[in-house]
Motif scaffolding. Structure first.
Motif, PDB file in Angstrom:
ATOM      1  N   ILE A  27      49.730  22.520  20.912  1.00 16.65           N
ATOM      2  CA  ILE A  27      48.734  23.330  20.191  1.00 16.65           C
ATOM      3  C   ILE A  27      49.382  24.610  19.664  1.00 16.65           C
ATOM      4  O   ILE A  27      49.225  24.974  18.495  1.00 16.65           O
ATOM      5  N   LEU A  28      50.132  25.279  20.524  1.00 21.01           N
ATOM      6  CA  LEU A  28      50.818  26.518  20.122  1.00 21.01           C
ATOM      7  C   LEU A  28      51.734  26.267  18.923  1.00 21.01           C
ATOM      8  O   LEU A  28      51.670  26.989  17.916  1.00 21.01           O
ATOM      9  N   ALA A  85      46.675  28.586  27.863  1.00 23.20           N
ATOM     10  CA  ALA A  85      46.277  27.337  28.531  1.00 23.20           C
ATOM     11  C   ALA A  85      47.495  26.559  29.022  1.00 23.20           C
ATOM     12  O   ALA A  85      48.557  26.595  28.408  1.00 23.20           O
ATOM     13  N   PHE A 138      48.037  31.791  23.519  1.00 22.05           N
ATOM     14  CA  PHE A 138      47.938  30.447  24.090  1.00 22.05           C
ATOM     15  C   PHE A 138      48.309  30.494  25.578  1.00 22.05           C
ATOM     16  O   PHE A 138      49.467  30.321  25.941  1.00 22.05           O
ATOM     17  N   VAL A 173      48.314  23.276  28.904  1.00 23.34           N
ATOM     18  CA  VAL A 173      47.920  22.020  28.255  1.00 23.34           C
ATOM     19  C   VAL A 173      48.729  20.873  28.864  1.00 23.34           C
ATOM     20  O   VAL A 173      49.946  20.988  29.021  1.00 23.34           O
ATOM     21  N   LYS A 209      58.962  26.797  19.263  1.00 18.51           N
ATOM     22  CA  LYS A 209      57.526  26.760  18.955  1.00 18.51           C
ATOM     23  C   LYS A 209      57.166  27.597  17.737  1.00 18.51           C
ATOM     24  O   LYS A 209      56.059  27.487  17.222  1.00 18.51           O
ATOM     25  N   PRO A 213      49.499  16.691  21.421  1.00 16.73           N
ATOM     26  CA  PRO A 213      49.946  17.656  20.413  1.00 16.73           C
ATOM     27  C   PRO A 213      50.300  18.973  21.106  1.00 16.73           C
ATOM     28  O   PRO A 213      49.676  19.329  22.111  1.00 16.73           O
ATOM     29  N   LYS A 257      61.947  28.560  23.906  1.00 16.62           N
ATOM     30  CA  LYS A 257      60.556  28.282  23.543  1.00 16.62           C
ATOM     31  C   LYS A 257      60.121  29.092  22.334  1.00 16.62           C
ATOM     32  O   LYS A 257      59.421  28.587  21.461  1.00 16.62           O
ATOM     33  N   GLY A 296      52.713  32.904  22.941  1.00 16.21           N
ATOM     34  CA  GLY A 296      52.703  31.783  23.881  1.00 16.21           C
ATOM     35  C   GLY A 296      53.036  32.260  25.280  1.00 16.21           C
ATOM     36  O   GLY A 296      53.518  33.381  25.477  1.00 16.21           O
ATOM     37  N   PHE A 297      52.816  31.408  26.232  1.00 19.72           N
ATOM     38  CA  PHE A 297      53.171  31.670  27.618  1.00 19.72           C
ATOM     39  C   PHE A 297      54.246  30.676  28.045  1.00 19.72           C
ATOM     40  O   PHE A 297      54.334  29.579  27.493  1.00 19.72           O
TER      41      PHE A 297
HETATM   42  O1  C5P Z   1      56.373  23.898  26.494  1.00 20.67           O
HETATM   43  P1  C5P Z   1      55.483  24.608  27.446  1.00 20.67           P
HETATM   44  O2  C5P Z   1      54.289  23.798  27.860  1.00 20.67           O
HETATM   45  O3  C5P Z   1      56.159  25.228  28.613  1.00 20.67           O
HETATM   46  O4  C5P Z   1      54.942  25.842  26.568  1.00 20.67           O
HETATM   47  C1  C5P Z   1      53.984  26.677  27.075  1.00 20.67           C
HETATM   48  C2  C5P Z   1      53.235  27.323  25.943  1.00 20.67           C
HETATM   49  O5  C5P Z   1      52.863  26.365  24.965  1.00 20.67           O
HETATM   50  C3  C5P Z   1      51.938  27.927  26.413  1.00 20.67           C
HETATM   51  O6  C5P Z   1      51.641  29.032  25.582  1.00 20.67           O
HETATM   52  C4  C5P Z   1      50.947  26.806  26.220  1.00 20.67           C
HETATM   53  O7  C5P Z   1      49.630  27.279  26.092  1.00 20.67           O
HETATM   54  C5  C5P Z   1      51.453  26.185  24.933  1.00 20.67           C
HETATM   55  N1  C5P Z   1      51.218  24.732  24.828  1.00 20.67           N
HETATM   56  C6  C5P Z   1      50.262  24.258  23.931  1.00 20.67           C
HETATM   57  N2  C5P Z   1      50.081  22.907  23.792  1.00 20.67           N
HETATM   58  C7  C5P Z   1      50.814  22.033  24.513  1.00 20.67           C
HETATM   59  C8  C5P Z   1      51.781  22.508  25.428  1.00 20.67           C
HETATM   60  C9  C5P Z   1      51.945  23.855  25.555  1.00 20.67           C
HETATM   61  O8  C5P Z   1      49.577  25.068  23.276  1.00 20.67           O
HETATM   62  N3  C5P Z   1      50.611  20.719  24.358  1.00 20.67           N
END
Ligand code: C5P
Length: 224
Positions: A127-128, A94, A92, A96, A163, A125, A159, A144-145
């Motif tokens: 996504i991760l 992106a 993940f 987001v 997550k 939402p 995180k 995740g990133f």
């Molecule tokens: O909480 P934060 O946004 O810093 O977390 C970053 C990680 O969570 C990334 O891997 C990002 O792609 C993923 N993410 C996601 N959906 C979101 C927010 C973050 O998949 N709504």
């Protein structure tokens, strides 16, 4: 040429920003270029993986040999990710948007005598977290990133736990680093149940991608 270290493995990658509509002509966005996620897609495909890239709006061409699905908003991205499962690896990358406008206008919002409109935001939402916490069909390796401007290690550890993912690729995106939108990156890989992170030296986003793919292939060769 790279060897086929991920041959036949199905890999999903999200990349780029999301655009959250305000009305038909305006949106909320962020500065993600998509470069790191696209580089991972290219590297995974070069390693023989079957790659699905789910991309927000970016100025990059579809990588050759990669199934690229373009989306705009976080809700669309989540739906595309769920439709792409099952996969063995999900990455993940992106950026987001955390929030979307509660009631996007069906028509362009007009300037009026009442002054600026107030936008009510609601949470998107995660996504991760949604995928990492799935009861069934969770990809065996969820990555995740974490793009941080301070307290990189603490935030990355938190995180990982919050997550429910297996690895966090953390980087410092303070403006002075030039990482956001730039071509190079310096990352630390935080791995669940592994005390010390793996800190990689600064290198191009292409090299980070190749090394990440090699690291992923390692986990398969040591576990299966
Ligand atoms: O909480 P934060 O946004 O810093 O977390 C970053 C990680 O969570 C990334 O891997 C990002 O792609 C993923 N993410 C996601 N959906 C979101 C927010 C973050 O998949 N709504």
């Amino acid at each position: 040429a790279q060897t086929q270290i991920l041959k036949g493995r199905r890999v999903l990658i999200t990349a780029g920003p999301t655009h959250e509509p305000i009305d038909p002509v305006r949106y909320i966005a962020n500065r993600s270029s998509g470069k790191q996620g696209y580089a991972i897609a290219v590297a995974a495909a070069a390693a023989g993986a079957d790659v699905v890239l789910i991309s927000g709006p970016v100025n990059l061409p579809d990588p050759k040999g990669v199934k690229t699905i373009r989306v705009e908003s976080a809700q669309e991205m989540l739906a595309a990710v769920e439709a792409a499962l099952p996969t063995e690896v999900a990455i993940f990358a992106a950026a987001v948007a955390d929030w979307r406008v509660a009631q996007a206008g069906a028509q362009k919002i007009k300037k009026g005598k009442d002054g600026a409109p107030a936008l009510e935001l609601v949470e998107n939402p995660d996504i991760l977290a949604t995928i990492a916490k799935r009861a069934t069909g969770r990809p065996p390796l969820v990555i995740g990133f974490a793009a941080e401007t301070e307290h990189v290690a603490e935030n990355a550890r938190a995180k990982l736990a919050r997550k429910g993912c297996d690895w966090i690729v953390a980087n410092d995106v303070s403006p002075a680093t030039g990482i956001m939108g730039g071509d190079s990156n310096a990352v630390q890989i935080f791995i669940k149940d592994q005390e010390a992170p793996e800190a990689w030296p600064a290198m191009s986003k292409t090299d980070v991608a190749a090394r990440l793919v090699a690291r992923i292939a390692d986990t398969f060769s040591s576990s299966t």
